[in-house]
Design a protein around this motif. Structure first.
Motif, PDB file in Angstrom:
ATOM      1  N   GLU A   1       0.677  -1.170  -0.008  1.00  0.00           N
ATOM      2  CA  GLU A   1      -0.018   0.119  -0.011  1.00  0.00           C
ATOM      3  C   GLU A   1       0.864   1.271   0.055  1.00  0.00           C
ATOM      4  OE1 GLU A   1      -2.347  -3.422   1.997  1.00  0.00           O
ATOM      5  OE2 GLU A   1      -0.301  -2.385   2.142  1.00  0.00           O
ATOM      6  N   ARG A   2       1.999   1.381   0.738  1.00  0.00           N
ATOM      7  CA  ARG A   2       2.599   2.414   0.924  1.00  0.00           C
ATOM      8  C   ARG A   2       3.483   2.487  -0.544  1.00  0.00           C
ATOM      9  NH1 ARG A   2       4.984   1.500   6.999  1.00  0.00           N
ATOM     10  NH2 ARG A   2       3.293   2.779   8.093  1.00  0.00           N
ATOM     11  N   ALA A   3       3.965   1.719  -1.061  1.00  0.00           N
ATOM     12  CA  ALA A   3       4.563   1.604  -2.501  1.00  0.00           C
ATOM     13  C   ALA A   3       3.801   2.172  -3.469  1.00  0.00           C
ATOM     14  CB  ALA A   3       5.154   0.300  -2.660  1.00  0.00           C
ATOM     15  N   LYS A   4       2.596   2.171  -3.464  1.00  0.00           N
ATOM     16  CA  LYS A   4       1.754   2.848  -4.181  1.00  0.00           C
ATOM     17  C   LYS A   4       1.725   4.436  -3.911  1.00  0.00           C
ATOM     18  CE  LYS A   4      -1.486  -1.127  -4.586  1.00  0.00           C
ATOM     19  NZ  LYS A   4      -2.930  -1.611  -4.437  1.00  0.00           N
TER      20      LYS A   4
ATOM     21  N   ALA B   1      12.348   0.471   4.757  1.00  0.00           N
ATOM     22  CA  ALA B   1      12.989   1.120   3.862  1.00  0.00           C
ATOM     23  C   ALA B   1      12.869   2.500   4.067  1.00  0.00           C
ATOM     24  CB  ALA B   1      11.755   0.906   2.783  1.00  0.00           C
ATOM     25  N   LEU B   2      13.788   3.108   3.030  1.00  0.00           N
ATOM     26  CA  LEU B   2      13.739   4.530   2.907  1.00  0.00           C
ATOM     27  C   LEU B   2      12.641   4.650   1.791  1.00  0.00           C
ATOM     28  CD1 LEU B   2      17.684   4.836   2.397  1.00  0.00           C
ATOM     29  CD2 LEU B   2      16.552   5.464   4.248  1.00  0.00           C
ATOM     30  N   ALA B   3      12.150   5.961   2.139  1.00  0.00           N
ATOM     31  CA  ALA B   3      11.060   6.325   1.065  1.00  0.00           C
ATOM     32  C   ALA B   3      11.111   7.976   0.718  1.00  0.00           C
ATOM     33  CB  ALA B   3       9.710   6.210   1.765  1.00  0.00           C
ATOM     34  N   THR B   4      10.845   8.171  -0.813  1.00  0.00           N
ATOM     35  CA  THR B   4      11.036   9.341  -1.454  1.00  0.00           C
ATOM     36  C   THR B   4       9.961   9.613  -2.376  1.00  0.00           C
ATOM     37  OG1 THR B   4      12.380  10.934  -2.490  1.00  0.00           O
ATOM     38  CG2 THR B   4      12.792   8.662  -3.063  1.00  0.00           C
ATOM     39  N   LYS B   5       9.616  10.648  -2.495  1.00  0.00           N
ATOM     40  CA  LYS B   5       8.317  11.186  -3.602  1.00  0.00           C
ATOM     41  C   LYS B   5       9.182  11.093  -4.875  1.00  0.00           C
ATOM     42  CE  LYS B   5       6.580  15.217  -3.901  1.00  0.00           C
ATOM     43  NZ  LYS B   5       5.694  16.269  -3.679  1.00  0.00           N
TER      44      LYS B   5
ATOM     45  N   LYS C   1      10.825   0.395  -5.483  1.00  0.00           N
ATOM     46  CA  LYS C   1       9.433  -0.085  -5.728  1.00  0.00           C
ATOM     47  C   LYS C   1       8.740   0.991  -5.520  1.00  0.00           C
ATOM     48  CE  LYS C   1      10.370  -5.032  -4.698  1.00  0.00           C
ATOM     49  NZ  LYS C   1       9.752  -5.963  -3.885  1.00  0.00           N
ATOM     50  N   GLY C   2       7.731   1.391  -6.301  1.00  0.00           N
ATOM     51  CA  GLY C   2       6.793   2.405  -6.117  1.00  0.00           C
ATOM     52  C   GLY C   2       6.223   2.915  -7.512  1.00  0.00           C
ATOM     53  N   PRO C   3       5.338   3.867  -7.376  1.00  0.00           N
ATOM     54  CA  PRO C   3       4.621   4.444  -8.641  1.00  0.00           C
ATOM     55  C   PRO C   3       5.601   4.663  -9.841  1.00  0.00           C
ATOM     56  CG  PRO C   3       4.016   5.819  -6.875  1.00  0.00           C
ATOM     57  CD  PRO C   3       5.248   4.912  -6.505  1.00  0.00           C
ATOM     58  N   ALA C   4       5.148   4.370 -11.250  1.00  0.00           N
ATOM     59  CA  ALA C   4       6.052   4.640 -12.243  1.00  0.00           C
ATOM     60  C   ALA C   4       6.243   6.135 -12.527  1.00  0.00           C
ATOM     61  CB  ALA C   4       5.289   4.034 -13.610  1.00  0.00           C
ATOM     62  N   ALA C   5       5.287   6.990 -12.310  1.00  0.00           N
ATOM     63  CA  ALA C   5       5.469   8.435 -12.393  1.00  0.00           C
ATOM     64  C   ALA C   5       6.069   9.138 -11.539  1.00  0.00           C
ATOM     65  CB  ALA C   5       4.098   9.021 -12.471  1.00  0.00           C
TER      66      ALA C   5
END
Length: 274
Positions: A109-112, A226-230, A270-274
């Protein structure tokens, strides 16, 4: 003569340092950063030994050191924003920081919502007052107990899953009390306001090592953090740094220093393509 030589030598060293700074060009464009030349990271420093504030008020811990190493290799200045976990994802979306560096658990869910880079294996522990007066030895022993946990995160979700598992077995559920951070949850345990506290394995082990509490259950719900970025461009640059650190051994060395297990294999985005 000696004074002149020292002056010339100092000038040469300064010139070399300036030249090095000028040749260190970040692969991350300014457009991908909140602040030019700076890697701004959010952290919730309430989880020793992973992230905490020492007696002098300085940020310490494995994840803090990892963030500083990433920034250095990206030719950026590290800057931390100390904030409660519940504000981190909204703050990232609002552009208040570049990177969530607080050991956020990975979920689909977060990876979306954001770019996530799994790098560390973690699980959940249950801690009690010293001596384990409630004689907790298995999850079923949590039936009817009052548990303290940080609000809004993976850990609260797992506390509620534990509660449901108990009631599904016909046992009495837990009373779940949420706190702004883990430090407050452990303070409540110390004060007798809750009977057990839930945290990550590393923190539960650290508090037991200090002699503050007993870690009575561990290894629950193992999940990568994980680390997370936009920003996808920043995410790819950070992934390369982490994989370079894996290749040169500095990644494993840092993890060994803190007794933490890194994920197997390369770090991927891992995350949204955009």
């Amino acid at each position: 003569m000696k004074l002149r030589f020292a002056t010339v030598a100092a000038a040469a060293l300064l010139a070399t340092g300036l030249a090095s700074a000028q040749t260190c060009k970040s692969p991350v464009p300014d457009s991908a950063l909140v602040k030019k030349g700076t890697l701004t990271m959010s952290v919730n420093p309430t989880l020793p030994p992973m992230q905490f504030v020492d007696q002098t008020g300085a940020l310490k811990g494995m994840r803090v050191e990892l963030g500083e190493a990433i920034a250095k290799r990206l030719c950026l200045t590290p800057e931390y924003v100390r904030i409660e976990f519940s504000a981190m994802i909204p703050g990232l979306q609002a552009g208040r920081w570049d990177l969530i560096n607080t050991g956020i658990f990975y979920t689909e869910e977060r990876a979306k919502l954001m770019q996530m880079l799994q790098y560390e294996d973690q699980a959940i522990s249950i801690s009690t007052a010293k001596g384990n007066p409630l004689k907790i030895a298995k999850p079923e022993d949590l039936s009817g107990k009052t548990i303290g946990v940080e609000i809004g995160g993976f850990e609260e979700r797992k506390a509620r899953e534990l509660d449901k598992a108990l009631t599904d077995k016909g046992l009495k559920g837990m009373t779940i009390r949420t706190f702004e951070n883990f430090a407050m949850a452990f303070q409540a345990l110390r004060a007798g306001q809750v009977e057990v506290a839930l945290s990550i394995d590393s923190t539960g082990a650290e508090y037991q090592k200090r002699g503050d509490f007993d870690r009575v259950l561990s290894g629950l719900f193992p999940t990568p953090v994980a680390l997370a970025t936009k920003n996808k461009e920043l995410a790819n640059a950070v992934a390369k740094v982490l994989n370079d650190m894996k290749a040169d051994g500095s990644f494993q060395k840092l993890f060994d220093q803190y007794g933490v297990k890194p994920i197997d294999g390369p770090v991927v985005v891992k995350g949204p393509a955009a």
